[in-house]
Design an enzyme around this catalytic site. Structure first.
Site, short mmCIF file in Angstrom:
data_model
loop_
_atom_site.label_atom_id
_atom_site.label_comp_id
_atom_site.label_asym_id
_atom_site.label_seq_id
_atom_site.Cartn_x
_atom_site.Cartn_y
_atom_site.Cartn_z
N SER A 136 0.84 -1.20 0.00
CA SER A 136 0.00 0.00 0.00
C SER A 136 0.87 1.25 0.00
O SER A 136 1.88 1.31 0.73
CB SER A 136 -0.88 0.03 1.25
OG SER A 136 -1.82 -1.03 1.22
N SER A 137 0.47 2.24 -0.80
CA SER A 137 1.13 3.54 -0.81
C SER A 137 2.62 3.38 -1.14
O SER A 137 2.96 2.92 -2.22
CB SER A 137 0.88 4.23 0.55
OG SER A 137 1.27 5.57 0.50
N SER A 138 3.53 3.72 -0.21
CA SER A 138 4.95 3.51 -0.48
C SER A 138 5.22 2.04 -0.81
O SER A 138 6.08 1.72 -1.63
CB SER A 138 5.78 3.93 0.73
OG SER A 138 7.15 3.76 0.49
N TYR A 160 -1.81 -1.00 -4.02
CA TYR A 160 -2.83 -0.02 -3.67
C TYR A 160 -2.21 1.38 -3.54
O TYR A 160 -1.35 1.61 -2.69
CB TYR A 160 -3.47 -0.43 -2.32
CG TYR A 160 -4.11 -1.81 -2.42
CD1 TYR A 160 -5.43 -1.95 -2.81
CD2 TYR A 160 -3.35 -2.97 -2.21
CE1 TYR A 160 -6.01 -3.21 -2.96
CE2 TYR A 160 -3.92 -4.23 -2.35
CZ TYR A 160 -5.24 -4.34 -2.73
OH TYR A 160 -5.79 -5.59 -2.88
#
Ligand SMILES: *[C@@H]1O[C@H](CO)[C@@H](O)[C@H](O)[C@H]1NC(C)=O
Ligand SMILES: *[C@@H]1O[C@H](CO)[C@@H](O)[C@H](O)[C@H]1NC(C)=O
Length: 292
Positions: A136-138, A160
């Site tokens: 997720s994200s990073s 994501y």
């Protein structure tokens, strides 16, 4: 010959339980950036198990990501292994900006992550052909980087709310605090040919398969803006040589659009209407995509 209990315990000190579900692993191999390795091995391990490398976002940790997701519960039913590493630098973001971090075997976070995978394959006789990455994200940014730098290690990926491989190249950091904001703001727009050459340069000379990808993004994301979904799809459809095929609305749920490339077996985007940062992890869809 008599060995004290403490001596025997220290012999197996590479494995130390950090919470109910995760075990800390040390000495897992080359770890140039001092990442932490945490692993979940279910009670009923499948023969030749699959491996999922699950990557937290900035300010996160492997332990927290394990608690935020249901991979460990699902693995008790299915028998795969999940690795939940932790980054401890740059606000716990992953190294997706430096030259070494965007290269193969060059001393970046990506190399330590692949060491964890290698260790796990050897230790648990896991299936090297069923190694998957998500985040997720990073963690989604690093997923894209691992796809480009170690396409031979990972069979499939999901992620994501991230950005294409190389979007943060040259940025002074990779966190919301340290990074050049251009990429996260969705202003790093490139042609497909440029994105493809950026990804391919990360493992030059490689002519094998690249992992399949399902990547998710919310339209209301103000931290890592929506154009990064389109740029990831541009990059990986170019690498895979796939064209846009069709949209399927309200899949897998109301408000989501499934964006299908080619026959849908190698590249999918999911645009989540009104969803911010980050899109909730869809673990069961991940497992279907991975084929486990
Ligand atoms: C992981 O294992 C592969 C296959 O044995 C090897 O080529 C690669 O160098 C290893 N990578 C790391 C980072 O240890
Ligand atoms: C498919 O869906 C995406 C995301 O909503 C959108 O940007 C794109 O214009 C759509 N393409 C077509 C042909 O409808």
């Amino acid at each position: 010959m008599y060995f004290s209990t403490s001596f025997l315990i220290s012999l197996s000190a590479a494995l130390v339980t950090v919470n109910g579900a995760l075990t800390r692993v040390t000495n897992f191999g080359n770890n140039p950036t001092n990442l932490q390795m945490n692993i979940n091995v279910p009670a009923k391990l499948a023969p030749k198990p699959a491996i999922i490398l699950a990557l937290h976002g900035c300010f996160g940790s492997g332990e927290a990501y394990a608690l935020q997701t249901t991979y460990n519960t699902l693995s008790e039913q299915i028998g795969f292994i999940t690795i939940f590493p932790s980054s401890k630098r740059d606000s716990n973001c992953w190294e997706v900006n430096t030259a070494k971090g965007l290269s193969r075997n060059a001393g970046g976070d990506n190399q330590g992550l692949v060491s964890m995978v290698n260790y796990t394959i050897a230790k648990y006789s896991a299936d090297a052909a069923r190694v998957f990455v998500t985040g997720s994200s990073s963690g989604c940014m690093m997923t894209n980087v691992l796809m480009a730098t170690y396409p031979d290690v990972f069979a499939a990926a999901t992620c994501y709310s991230g950005v294409p491989a190389g979007c943060l190249a040259g940025s002074p950091g990779a966190s919301p605090i340290s990074a050049d904001p251009k990429c996260a703001n969705g202003l790093n727009i490139k042609s497909q040919a440029e994105w493809v050459s950026i990804a391919k340069a990360m493992y030059s000379g490689y002519s094998g398969k690249y992992p399949k990808l399902a990547t998710w993004h919310g339209t209301a994301d103000t931290l890592v803006k929506l154009p990064n979904l389109g740029e990831q799809l541009k990059q990986w459809s170019g690498v895979q040589g796939l064209g846009f095929a069709r949209n399927e609305t309200n899949i897998p749920e109301a408000g989501y659009t499934k964006i299908v490339y080619g026959d849908g077996s190698k590249l999918i985007g999911y645009e989540a209407r009104g969803v911010g940062h980050t899109v909730p992890v869809h673990e069961e869809d991940d497992l279907v995509w991975f084929g486990i």
